[in-house]
Every structure is written in structure tokens, then in C-alpha cells.
Design a protein around this motif. Structure first.
Motif, short mmCIF file in Angstrom:
data_model
loop_
_atom_site.label_atom_id
_atom_site.label_comp_id
_atom_site.label_asym_id
_atom_site.label_seq_id
_atom_site.Cartn_x
_atom_site.Cartn_y
_atom_site.Cartn_z
N ARG A 15 0.69 -1.04 -0.23
CA ARG A 15 -0.17 0.11 -0.10
C ARG A 15 1.02 1.23 0.08
O ARG A 15 1.83 1.43 1.08
CB ARG A 15 -1.01 -0.16 1.37
CG ARG A 15 -1.75 -1.13 1.37
CD ARG A 15 -2.98 -0.67 2.24
NE ARG A 15 -4.12 0.14 1.57
CZ ARG A 15 -4.44 1.26 2.36
NH1 ARG A 15 -4.36 1.33 3.57
NH2 ARG A 15 -5.16 1.83 1.82
N ILE A 34 0.88 5.01 0.50
CA ILE A 34 -0.42 5.63 1.05
C ILE A 34 0.18 7.54 1.23
O ILE A 34 1.25 7.69 1.41
CB ILE A 34 -0.77 5.28 2.50
CG1 ILE A 34 -0.78 3.90 2.41
CG2 ILE A 34 -2.02 5.70 3.09
CD1 ILE A 34 -0.69 3.03 3.77
N TYR A 92 -0.96 10.86 3.17
CA TYR A 92 -2.00 11.54 4.06
C TYR A 92 -1.91 13.05 3.90
O TYR A 92 -0.58 13.52 4.42
CB TYR A 92 -1.77 10.93 5.61
CG TYR A 92 -1.61 9.74 5.98
CD1 TYR A 92 -2.56 8.90 6.45
CD2 TYR A 92 -0.37 8.86 5.54
CE1 TYR A 92 -2.58 7.56 6.58
CE2 TYR A 92 -0.68 7.50 5.89
CZ TYR A 92 -1.39 6.94 6.27
OH TYR A 92 -1.63 5.51 6.52
N HIS A 98 -7.13 -0.19 13.39
CA HIS A 98 -7.46 -1.54 12.41
C HIS A 98 -6.29 -2.28 13.09
O HIS A 98 -5.32 -1.87 13.49
CB HIS A 98 -7.45 -1.22 11.02
CG HIS A 98 -6.00 -0.68 10.63
ND1 HIS A 98 -5.81 0.50 10.65
CD2 HIS A 98 -5.21 -1.38 9.93
CE1 HIS A 98 -4.42 0.63 10.00
NE2 HIS A 98 -4.16 -0.65 9.58
N ASP A 141 -3.67 -5.30 11.14
CA ASP A 141 -3.40 -5.69 9.71
C ASP A 141 -3.84 -7.52 9.65
O ASP A 141 -3.96 -7.87 10.51
CB ASP A 141 -1.72 -5.50 9.75
CG ASP A 141 -1.49 -4.10 9.38
OD1 ASP A 141 -2.48 -3.22 9.37
OD2 ASP A 141 -0.35 -3.59 9.63
N VAL A 153 6.79 -1.10 7.80
CA VAL A 153 6.20 0.30 7.72
C VAL A 153 7.50 1.24 7.22
O VAL A 153 8.35 1.42 7.99
CB VAL A 153 5.53 0.71 8.83
CG1 VAL A 153 5.18 2.18 8.68
CG2 VAL A 153 4.07 0.07 9.03
N LEU A 176 1.81 7.83 13.10
CA LEU A 176 1.29 6.34 13.48
C LEU A 176 1.37 6.11 15.19
O LEU A 176 2.27 6.52 15.73
CB LEU A 176 2.48 5.28 12.82
CG LEU A 176 2.19 3.83 13.34
CD1 LEU A 176 0.95 3.41 12.84
CD2 LEU A 176 3.43 3.03 12.63
N HIS A 216 -3.77 -0.27 15.53
CA HIS A 216 -2.97 1.07 15.34
C HIS A 216 -3.89 1.70 14.44
O HIS A 216 -4.79 1.50 13.97
CB HIS A 216 -1.89 0.77 14.66
CG HIS A 216 -1.67 -0.15 13.62
ND1 HIS A 216 -1.90 -1.61 13.82
CD2 HIS A 216 -1.31 0.02 12.19
CE1 HIS A 216 -1.96 -1.89 12.43
NE2 HIS A 216 -1.62 -1.15 11.47
N VAL A 230 -3.59 6.17 12.34
CA VAL A 230 -2.62 7.21 11.74
C VAL A 230 -3.38 8.40 11.56
O VAL A 230 -4.35 8.65 11.21
CB VAL A 230 -2.50 6.80 10.27
CG1 VAL A 230 -1.49 7.97 9.70
CG2 VAL A 230 -1.55 5.52 10.30
N ARG A 263 2.19 13.51 4.44
CA ARG A 263 3.03 12.47 4.77
C ARG A 263 2.71 11.01 3.76
O ARG A 263 1.49 10.90 3.45
CB ARG A 263 2.48 12.02 6.05
CG ARG A 263 3.19 10.92 6.64
CD ARG A 263 2.87 10.58 8.13
NE ARG A 263 3.37 9.35 8.70
CZ ARG A 263 2.95 8.03 8.83
NH1 ARG A 263 1.86 7.62 7.82
NH2 ARG A 263 3.44 7.01 9.15
N CYS A 277 3.68 7.07 3.47
CA CYS A 277 3.89 5.83 3.92
C CYS A 277 3.72 4.67 3.07
O CYS A 277 2.90 4.61 2.31
CB CYS A 277 3.07 5.42 5.38
SG CYS A 277 3.34 3.77 5.89
N PHE A 329 3.21 -5.51 3.45
CA PHE A 329 2.49 -6.71 4.21
C PHE A 329 2.93 -8.12 3.59
O PHE A 329 2.68 -8.62 2.43
CB PHE A 329 0.86 -6.82 4.13
CG PHE A 329 0.43 -5.20 4.34
CD1 PHE A 329 0.14 -4.93 5.79
CD2 PHE A 329 0.34 -4.33 3.45
CE1 PHE A 329 -0.21 -3.80 6.19
CE2 PHE A 329 -0.34 -2.89 3.58
CZ PHE A 329 -0.60 -2.75 5.20
#
Ligand SMILES: N=C(N)NCCCC[C@H](N)C(=O)O
Ligand SMILES: O=C(O)CCC(=O)C(=O)O
Ligand SMILES: [Fe+2]
Length: 329
Positions: free
Chosen positions: A187, A189, A191, A212, A214, A221, A230, A270, A272, A280, A282, A286
Motif C-alpha cells: 500500500r 499511502i 496523508y 485497525h 493488519d 512500515v 502512527l 493501530h 494514523v 505524509r 507511508c 505486508f
């Protein structure tokens, strides 16, 4: 997560990596020390930083750099690789399109998955079938990300060897039908920063990604330096920050490892929140089980936890599909 941890431990895994191809690695004192630290971190927090991981810093930065360039493009350009169910949930999702527990997340992202060839897992694989939609702009995204995925996959396999030993198993506990053919997810990502211009207001907390867990085994990460966003929840419900630490990945446990370990290790909640004035990025990698793995508590873990399996059998692919099918507006 089983404790009120206040900080997230940093583990130097270089001696584990140096011995990973040695069949007698479990007897090596350096490996034993890393294994002990992994076990403690997984029991107490479900989160840890890894340093000494061997992935070049230049590539780690380049991955975030191309992500920034993509998210900076006009919306129409980003929409050229729009995510859809027909594309196997692969591609670009706009801000607010991903939903966590009913609330739209203040992030945009590109989701990529290991490719599933048509018919490969029958009905189980069907929803995720498709090829990744890599952006053409900036031009090097696919090349950079594919190299990064290759290195993260090798690294994760080696960390899982350490975790197998930490659970009292053999080094290849997570090989073969469990995770010998690991499914991976990437992912990319973004923000948005805090500013009244994009509807964010300093006085309210806009959630970049709601609380959520994982879904798989292990997450790596790769987050922008200088922004703390985070947060990890401890046993009493406090949110503990996981700030960026140069030269490290934040690493955390997913739902499949919670099941394998019979709850000895937990997939920690966790979230964000980007409250900074800077956009930001990230990039989360996974490492998951085989797509069609049937996951249940390992005997060695049941023995350590009272002898009774706390979770029934889960099929990873079903878990993933149930998530992606409810993740989008
Ligand atoms: N593959 C992973 N872990 N993706 C994490 C996204 C978490 C948010 C998602 N809407 C959810 O509710 O799960
Ligand atoms: O942005 C981050 O630091 C973490 C993102 C995350 O938790 C996820 O995508 O699962
Ligand atoms: Fe996550």
C-alpha cells in the motif's frame, strides 16, 4: 498486545540475517539474542522497530520519493489507475474512499497485490484476480516498487524464521503450505497535511487511517522522516506513538500470526493521524501467508497457552476478501 507498553522496542536483526541460511542457526548465540528480543516484543507490544535489516537506505527513500511525486499529480492523472472490484481491488483510491469501521479515512493510496492468475485459486481467488495498475507517471514507479517488494519479501521471510524460533518451532515453521509461497500486499499511502484549504482544521483530529489490525503475518512500515503520525494502542487503551527512526522499519504482527500463535502474539490495533503541516507518505509492505493457507493455532503454541485452541481455522484469502469487499465506499 498483552501489556501497557509505553515505548516500542528497537531490535537489531543483523545477527539473525547473517545466520539465516545456516541449518544450525538456532544454536548461534547471536541468533538466540535476536530471537529472545523478538519474542518479548511480540508478546508485549506486537510492534517493534527493526534495524540492521540490510535494505539500502537509498531505495527506502526512493520508494517514498516516487510516492510523493505520484500523489502530487492532478487528480485526473491519478484516476487513470482507479481502483475497482473488476481490477481485483488494485489501483488508486481517492481521499475518503477507504473506510475503517464505517468512517472514511483521510488518505489516498495505491493498492498492489501479488498477482493471481485467472483460475489459480478457483472461487477463493476470483475477487483478487487482476494485474497491478502501476502509474506511468513518474516513470520509474513499477521498477522501484518491484525491487523493493523483492527485498521486503526476503527480509520478511527471514524475520519469520526468527519468529518461528521465538515460538519454539522449527526454522521452517512458516514455509511450505503455510507461507512458503507468501502472498504480499503493498500500500502506497498519502496523508494530507493539516490546512484549512483541504478541509482539515487544526482544532479537530482528522483520522488518516482509523484503528485497525493488519491481516496477515508481518507488516514493514516505511514512513516519512520527521512526521509522527502512527499510533499503537496498548492494553489500557493509550495511544503510543511510533515516530520515524532513521534506518529502521516499524514492524507489526497481523491477524494470521495471532491465530498461528494461539494469541500468544496479538495483532495490535493501530491508527494514523497526520497533524503536521506536511503531506505524509507511508509505504506499507505486508507479508502474508499463502493465499489459500488454512490457518489454525500451531500445536507448539497451544501447548504454551493451556492446551486449547482459541481460534478456529481461518482461510487467509477469505479473510482478505472479506476486508477488501467492505473497505471501500
Ligand atoms: N492490508 C491492510 N492491512 N490494510 C490496512 C488498511 C486498514 C484500513 C482498512 N480500511 C480496514 O478497516 O482494515
Ligand atoms: O501510515 C502508517 O504509518 C501505517 C499504515 C497502516 O497501518 C496500514 O496501511 O495498514
Ligand atoms: Fe496497518
Amino acid at each position: 498486545m498483552a501489556t501497557d507498553f509505553k515505548t516500542i522496542p528497537i531490535i537489531d536483526i543483523s545477527s539473525l540475517l547473517a545466520r539465516c541460511e545456516d541449518p544450525n542457526m538456532a544454536q548461534d548465540p547471536g541468533v538466540c539474542e535476536v530471537v529472545k528480543q523478538l519474542d518479548q516484543a511480540c508478546r508485549e507490544a506486537g510492534f517493534f522497530y527493526v534495524k540492521g535489516h540490510g535494505i539500502p537506505d537509498s531505495l527506502i527513500k526512493e520508494v517514498r520519493n516516487v510516492a510523493h511525486k505520484f500523489f502530487n499529480l492532478p487528480y485526473e492523472e491519478k484516476l487513470k489507475i482507479k481502483l475497482s472490484a473488476d481490477a481485483g481491488y488494485r489501483g488508486y483510491q481517492r481521499i475518503g474512499e477507504n473506510i475503517t469501521k464505517g468512517t472514511p479515512d483521510m488518505h489516498e493510496a495505491i493498492d498492489c497485490y501479488r498477482e493471481i492468475k485467472s483460475g489459480m485459486y478457483g472461487a477463493l481467488g476470483k475477487p483478487m484476480e487482476g494485474i497491478n495498475q502501476w502509474p506511468l507517471n513518474p516513470p520509474n514507479v513499477k521498477l522501484v516498487m518491484e525491487e523493493y517488494i523483492r527485498l521486503c519479501t526476503d527480509l520478511s521471510r527471514n524475520i519469520m524464521r526468527g519468529i518461528a524460533l521465538a515460538l519454539g518451532g522449527s526454522i521452517d515453521e512458516f514455509e511450505g503450505e503455510r507461507a512458503g509461497d507468501p502472498f504480499w500486499v503493498l500500500r502506497i499511502i498519502g496523508y494530507p497535511e493539516v490546512s484549512s484549504a483541504n478541509g482539515k482544521d487544526l482544532s479537530k483530529n482528522d483520522i488518516g487511517c482509523g484503528a485497525h489490525t493488519d491481516y496477515g503475518l508481518l507488516t514493514l512500515v516505511n514512513q516519512d522522516a520527521d512526521i509522527t503520525a502512527l499510533q499503537v494502542r496498548n492494553l489500557s487503551g493509550e495511544w503510543i506513538s511510533a515516530p520515524p527512526i532513521p534506518g529502521t522499519f516499524v514492524c507489526n504482527i497481523g491477524d494470521m500470526l495471532k491465530i498461528f500463535s494461539n494469541g500468544l502474539y496479538d495483532s495490535t490495533l493501530h491508527r494514523v493521524i497526520n497533524n503536521s503541516p506536511k503531506y505524509r507518505v507511508c509505504v506499507a509492505y505486508f507479508y502474508e501467508t499463502n493465499y489459500d493457507a488454512a490457518v489454525e493455532p500451531l500445536d507448539i503454541c497451544k501447548q504454551k497457552t493451556g492446551g486449547i485452541g482459541k481460534f478456529g481455522k481461518a482461510v487467509y484469502g477469505e479473510h482478505l476478501v472479506s476486508k477488501v469487499q467492505t473497505n471501500f465506499v
